[in-house]
Design an enzyme around this catalytic site. Structure first.
Site, PDB file in Angstrom:
ATOM      1  N   ALA A  36       0.869  -1.193   0.000  1.00 54.31           N
ATOM      2  CA  ALA A  36       0.000   0.000   0.000  1.00 54.31           C
ATOM      3  C   ALA A  36       0.904   1.241   0.000  1.00 54.31           C
ATOM      4  O   ALA A  36       0.782   2.132   0.838  1.00 54.31           O
ATOM      5  CB  ALA A  36      -0.955   0.008   1.188  1.00 54.31           C
ATOM      6  N   LEU A  37       1.799   1.258  -0.961  1.00 58.48           N
ATOM      7  CA  LEU A  37       2.901   2.223  -0.937  1.00 58.48           C
ATOM      8  C   LEU A  37       2.442   3.650  -1.217  1.00 58.48           C
ATOM      9  O   LEU A  37       1.567   3.889  -2.040  1.00 58.48           O
ATOM     10  CB  LEU A  37       3.955   1.812  -1.974  1.00 58.48           C
ATOM     11  CG  LEU A  37       4.543   0.410  -1.770  1.00 58.48           C
ATOM     12  CD1 LEU A  37       5.556   0.097  -2.864  1.00 58.48           C
ATOM     13  CD2 LEU A  37       5.173   0.256  -0.396  1.00 58.48           C
ATOM     14  N   HIS A  41       6.985   5.782   1.616  1.00 62.77           N
ATOM     15  CA  HIS A  41       7.792   4.597   1.286  1.00 62.77           C
ATOM     16  C   HIS A  41       8.772   4.899   0.154  1.00 62.77           C
ATOM     17  O   HIS A  41       9.932   4.493   0.184  1.00 62.77           O
ATOM     18  CB  HIS A  41       6.898   3.450   0.798  1.00 62.77           C
ATOM     19  CG  HIS A  41       5.925   2.930   1.805  1.00 62.77           C
ATOM     20  ND1 HIS A  41       4.574   3.113   1.702  1.00 62.77           N
ATOM     21  CD2 HIS A  41       6.119   2.218   2.941  1.00 62.77           C
ATOM     22  CE1 HIS A  41       3.960   2.533   2.714  1.00 62.77           C
ATOM     23  NE2 HIS A  41       4.877   1.989   3.497  1.00 62.77           N
ATOM     24  N   GLU A 152      11.347   7.537   9.824  1.00 61.68           N
ATOM     25  CA  GLU A 152      11.325   8.081  11.189  1.00 61.68           C
ATOM     26  C   GLU A 152       9.906   8.310  11.690  1.00 61.68           C
ATOM     27  O   GLU A 152       9.701   8.579  12.860  1.00 61.68           O
ATOM     28  CB  GLU A 152      12.102   9.403  11.233  1.00 61.68           C
ATOM     29  CG  GLU A 152      13.590   9.194  11.153  1.00 61.68           C
ATOM     30  CD  GLU A 152      14.374  10.483  11.301  1.00 61.68           C
ATOM     31  OE1 GLU A 152      13.752  11.567  11.318  1.00 61.68           O
ATOM     32  OE2 GLU A 152      15.605  10.396  11.374  1.00 61.68           O
ATOM     33  N   SER A 190      -0.086   4.348   5.386  1.00 59.92           N
ATOM     34  CA  SER A 190      -1.038   3.534   4.612  1.00 59.92           C
ATOM     35  C   SER A 190      -2.409   3.549   5.272  1.00 59.92           C
ATOM     36  O   SER A 190      -3.434   3.398   4.618  1.00 59.92           O
ATOM     37  CB  SER A 190      -0.542   2.088   4.524  1.00 59.92           C
ATOM     38  OG  SER A 190       0.747   2.058   3.976  1.00 59.92           O
TER      39      SER A 190
END
Ligand code: PAF
Length: 282
Positions: A36-37, A41, A152, A190
């Site tokens: 579910a990029l 990402h 992060e 996501s």
């Protein structure tokens, strides 16, 4: 499907390719994901390419980091869309193991990182970091890359993974990448797609409150007071606050004053059924 990057689905194929890169003198970086990029990402791939010649993105929705009450069954999955995005972002290889490839039926090992897994998100999701540490240890050992990149936004996860890799002498350097935000400040995740329209409008308050609390602490307001006010603002905006805390950004130990430059504010809160987390350096 139009253009897709190379995809492997077994440890054997993955190791074959990363070993070939190593033989050719090419450094490689692993980017572990659950698919579910989104842009958050994809920015990890950019950081990977600043350090390494080759990148491998793994996509595996890890059942061990979901409790029975959580959203494993409905967690967003979009392999075709993910592959298109990875192709456009020049990922060299995508690793998509299935359940039994990762966890054979008699799989019996679990990894726990004591101490820093128990607070913040770990307090309300006690299963979570053990599941993450176990799958990430496996992914690092499977891929045998020089680097692995984590966002992060999941700062506690980044520290847990770094400690796990150090404790187990896994020779992969763990890199942290800055949080990527929507224009209104909401950290990309996501799970943001679960938010109702109304909750999506409220969601950026989480980051705004982190900023305000950090500013108050920097201006000399007592830490406890600044945090208490932050919780009140979030509650008024409709958040069910799990935690809002100042911690040492290297050890996650609680701190009640800004004695060092490593103070970080961490927040976890629900909007409706959606859990949001965020953190910033003070
Ligand atoms: O951050 C995530 O997406 C997951 O926790 C990770 C690191 C891929 C492990 O399943």
């Amino acid at each position: 499907m139009s253009n897709t990057p190379d995809v492997v689905r077994t440890v054997k194929e993955l190791r074959g390719i990363t070993a070939e890169w190593r033989r050719d003198g090419e450094a490689s970086a692993l980017i572990p994901t659950m698919g579910a990029l989104h842009e958050g990402h994809l920015s990890l791939i950019d950081l990977a390419h600043e350090h390494a010649d080759r990148s491998v993105v793994s996509i595996f929705v890890n059942p061990k980091q979901f409790s029975p009450a959580e959203d494993l069954a409905t967690y967003p999955r979009d392999e075709e869309g993910d592959l298109e995005k990875l192709y456009e972002r020049d990922a060299d290889l995508v690793y998509i193991p299935d359940g039994p490839e990762m966890y054979p039926p008699d799989f019996s090992t679990s990894i726990g990182v004591e101490g820093m897994s128990q607070s913040l998100c770990g307090a309300s999701r006690p299963h979570f970091f053990g599941g993450v540490a176990t799958v990430v240890a496996k992914l690092l050992i499977q891929a045998q890359c020089d680097y692995a990149v984590f966002g992060e936004k999941d700062y506690q996860q980044l520290l847990v993974v770094r400690r796990m890799a150090r404790d187990l002498n896994i020779p992969t350097e763990i890199l942290g990448a800055p949080t990527v935000r929507e224009d209104d400040g909401l950290a990309m995740s996501s799970r943001n797609q679960y938010l109702s329209r109304q909750d999506r409008e409220m969601a950026p308050h989480l980051y705004a409150v982190l900023e305000n609390v950090a500013e108050s602490i920097r201006a000399g307001v007592a830490v406890g007071k600044a945090l208490h006010e932050g919780v009140q603002v979030l509650a008024q905006a409709g958040f069910d606050v799990d935690y809002l805390e100042l911690r040492d950004g290297r050890t996650l130990e609680p701190i009640d004053a800004l004695t060092e430059s490593s103070g970080r504010i961490f927040a976890g809160a629900y909007l409706g059924k959606t859990r949001l987390i965020d953190n910033i350096a003070v």
